[in-house]
Design a protein around this motif. Structure first.
Motif, PDB file in Angstrom:
ATOM      1  N   ASN A  45      37.476  10.245 -22.572  1.00 48.39           N
ATOM      2  CA  ASN A  45      38.577  10.552 -21.437  1.00 48.39           C
ATOM      3  C   ASN A  45      39.105  12.271 -22.145  1.00 48.39           C
ATOM      4  OD1 ASN A  45      37.319   9.302 -19.603  1.00 48.39           O
ATOM      5  ND2 ASN A  45      39.265   8.258 -19.269  1.00 48.39           N
ATOM      6  N   ASN A  60      40.212   8.099 -14.854  1.00 43.57           N
ATOM      7  CA  ASN A  60      39.924   7.233 -13.945  1.00 43.57           C
ATOM      8  C   ASN A  60      39.812   5.806 -14.296  1.00 43.57           C
ATOM      9  OD1 ASN A  60      38.009   6.666 -16.197  1.00 43.57           O
ATOM     10  ND2 ASN A  60      36.801   7.917 -16.226  1.00 43.57           N
ATOM     11  N   HIS A  61      38.717   5.396 -12.989  1.00 45.71           N
ATOM     12  CA  HIS A  61      38.796   4.385 -13.294  1.00 45.71           C
ATOM     13  C   HIS A  61      39.026   3.422 -14.411  1.00 45.71           C
ATOM     14  CE1 HIS A  61      37.032   5.265  -9.164  1.00 45.71           C
ATOM     15  NE2 HIS A  61      37.529   4.711  -9.070  1.00 45.71           N
ATOM     16  N   THR A  89      47.455  13.221  -5.688  1.00 46.40           N
ATOM     17  CA  THR A  89      48.218  12.986  -6.998  1.00 46.40           C
ATOM     18  C   THR A  89      49.060  11.435  -7.525  1.00 46.40           C
ATOM     19  OG1 THR A  89      49.520  14.696  -7.613  1.00 46.40           O
ATOM     20  CG2 THR A  89      47.202  14.734  -8.099  1.00 46.40           C
ATOM     21  N   VAL A  92      50.971   9.054 -10.736  1.00 45.93           N
ATOM     22  CA  VAL A  92      49.863  10.413 -11.121  1.00 45.93           C
ATOM     23  C   VAL A  92      50.892  10.512 -13.002  1.00 45.93           C
ATOM     24  CG1 VAL A  92      48.404  11.789 -12.202  1.00 45.93           C
ATOM     25  CG2 VAL A  92      47.723  10.200 -10.222  1.00 45.93           C
ATOM     26  N   ASP A 201      48.424   5.831 -15.225  1.00 39.82           N
ATOM     27  CA  ASP A 201      48.785   5.262 -13.939  1.00 39.82           C
ATOM     28  C   ASP A 201      50.005   4.614 -13.872  1.00 39.82           C
ATOM     29  OD1 ASP A 201      48.846   3.865 -11.840  1.00 39.82           O
ATOM     30  OD2 ASP A 201      46.699   3.039 -11.349  1.00 39.82           O
ATOM     31  N   ILE A 214      48.297   4.643  -6.989  1.00 34.87           N
ATOM     32  CA  ILE A 214      47.262   5.495  -7.577  1.00 34.87           C
ATOM     33  C   ILE A 214      45.950   5.609  -5.748  1.00 34.87           C
ATOM     34  CG2 ILE A 214      45.350   6.190  -8.741  1.00 34.87           C
ATOM     35  CD1 ILE A 214      46.944   6.416 -11.193  1.00 34.87           C
ATOM     36  N   TYR A 216      41.970   6.390  -6.357  1.00 31.06           N
ATOM     37  CA  TYR A 216      41.431   6.209  -7.081  1.00 31.06           C
ATOM     38  C   TYR A 216      39.917   7.102  -6.633  1.00 31.06           C
ATOM     39  CZ  TYR A 216      43.480   4.642 -11.508  1.00 31.06           C
ATOM     40  OH  TYR A 216      44.049   4.543 -12.459  1.00 31.06           O
ATOM     41  N   ALA A 219      39.637  10.225  -8.169  1.00 25.24           N
ATOM     42  CA  ALA A 219      40.027  10.009  -9.232  1.00 25.24           C
ATOM     43  C   ALA A 219      38.476  11.289  -9.618  1.00 25.24           C
ATOM     44  CB  ALA A 219      39.611   9.417 -10.377  1.00 25.24           C
ATOM     45  N   PRO A 220      38.282  11.380 -10.459  1.00 19.04           N
ATOM     46  CA  PRO A 220      38.616  12.146 -11.655  1.00 19.04           C
ATOM     47  C   PRO A 220      39.923  12.831 -12.312  1.00 19.04           C
ATOM     48  CG  PRO A 220      37.001  13.124 -12.884  1.00 19.04           C
ATOM     49  CD  PRO A 220      36.722  12.431 -10.875  1.00 19.04           C
ATOM     50  N   PHE A 221      41.080  12.222 -12.974  1.00 17.87           N
ATOM     51  CA  PHE A 221      42.152  13.014 -12.109  1.00 17.87           C
ATOM     52  C   PHE A 221      42.396  13.720 -13.967  1.00 17.87           C
ATOM     53  CE2 PHE A 221      43.257   9.587  -9.836  1.00 17.87           C
ATOM     54  CZ  PHE A 221      44.041   9.807  -8.759  1.00 17.87           C
ATOM     55  N   THR A 222      42.538  15.494 -13.775  1.00 19.48           N
ATOM     56  CA  THR A 222      42.210  15.762 -15.106  1.00 19.48           C
ATOM     57  C   THR A 222      42.972  17.064 -15.064  1.00 19.48           C
ATOM     58  OG1 THR A 222      39.932  15.896 -15.100  1.00 19.48           O
ATOM     59  CG2 THR A 222      40.092  17.646 -16.046  1.00 19.48           C
TER      60      THR A 222
END
Length: 344
Positions: A45, A60-61, A89, A92, A201, A214, A216, A219-222
């Motif tokens: 990631n 992500n998951h 978010t 996060v 998380d 969170i 998901y 997601a994805p959280f970038t």
């Protein structure tokens, strides 16, 4: 949300422009990711840019992710530009921080920028922490709203750490200064640290004390990291000299740099930021800390603002009848004061 951010963003940009016009620019050289950092966890990631000078870390998951500096540092200036995840978010946590917890498990030091996500339509908040010699039960947290949208573009976040001073910067504007003092004692960070960046998380605490978790589905959280700078004393683990002896020359260079000097213009910008954007201060949190920290500068004017919880206490809205009484009082019989305050 964007409309409400415009005035604050404009004022912050103006403060940056004024400070830049009156003080030398930092002009700190930046490095490629692999020249100063290595993956810490969740390597799948972590995505480097084609030129290797920026990096994305993803939650992500499957996993969060993070990276760590290749060297230990004893004092210096450490910065990066960060763009935060968008959409929902809550839960996060994105962090840019210094720590030696992997080396000194029971008496570690730490300096943090922690970015706390929120529910859809609500802004990110940022928290700064200072821990020294294992003082995690005496957290010196402060929390702020950001005067811009950190999801739209990257902003620069920096930590200065010297033998006498810690300064947190956002876009070259100091937002917090911690001076070493006798009152602070051993709680001032004093041992070599590594530099970290992570996304993970934090559902159990990060948003409204864990109320919002969170999701998901978003997601994805970038989070994007660029403009990586590590300016400090790299310690040689084989060198028999103690850290302060190894770092005399590097410390002198750090102390003479523009980022180590708070000019009157920068100090006014810092005070202005704190007045407008700080929403929590450990110095006013009587519920968590019944005895105020000896190194706190408690201002009488701020006691009402922060209340006993340390959180900003907004004025409650008055019912329509009270508004009428208030207007009538202004006309002749005095103002009827509002009763009660609500914690945020």
């Amino acid at each position: 949300m964007a409309i409400s951010l415009i005035p604050a963003a404009f004022l912050f940009a103006a403060a940056v422009a004024i400070a830049a016009a009156n003080t030398p620019a930092f002009n700190v050289p930046t490095i490629a990711f692999d020249d100063g950092y290595a993956p810490l966890f969740g390597e799948r990631n972590i995505v480097r840019s084609p030129d290797g000078r920026a990096v994305k870390i993803i939650l992500n998951h499957d996993s969060g992710s993070g990276f760590i500096s290749s060297d230990l540092y004893y004092h210096g200036f450490f910065s990066t530009s960060i763009k935060l995840p968008s959409e929902y978010t809550a839960g996060v946590v994105v962090a840019f921080y210094m720590s030696n917890g992997d080396i000194f498990e029971k008496d570690h030091d730490e300096l943090d920028f922690e970015f706390l996500g929120n529910v859809l339509g609500r802004e990110w908040r940022v928290q700064t922490n200072v821990y020294g010699n294992g003082s995690t039960s005496r957290g010196r947290e402060e929390r702020y709203r950001l005067p811009f949208d950190p999801m739209v573009e990257a902003h620069l976040y920096s930590i200065l750490w010297t033998n006498t001073t810690i300064i947190f910067y956002i876009d070259d504007i100091p937002i917090r200064e911690v001076k070493r003092s006798r009152a602070m004692g051993g709680d001032f960070p004093s041992k070599p640290m590594l530099v970290y960046a992570t996304i993970w998380d934090g559902s159990n605490w990060a948003t409204s004390g864990g109320k919002h978790k969170i999701n998901y589905k978003f997601a994805p959280f970038t989070s994007d990291f660029s403009d990586l700078a590590l300016r400090g004393c790299r310690l040689d683990p084989i060198q028999p000299l103690p850290a302060d002896a190894q770092c005399l020359e590097a410390d002198a260079e750090t102390n003479a740099a523009a980022y180590s000097i708070i000019t009157p213009v920068k100090r006014e910008a810092m005070l202005r930021f704190r007045r407008r954007h700080m929403i929590y201060s450990f110095c006013y949190d009587r519920l968590r800390y019944p005895v105020t920290f000896p190194d706190c500068e408690v201002l009488e004017a701020e006691k009402v603002k922060f209340g006993n919880s340390g959180h900003v206490m907004p004025q409650q809205k008055l019912p329509a009848s009270r508004h009428r009484l208030r207007r009538r009082g202004r006309a002749g019989r005095g103002v009827v004061p509002a009763k009660g305050r609500a914690e945020v």
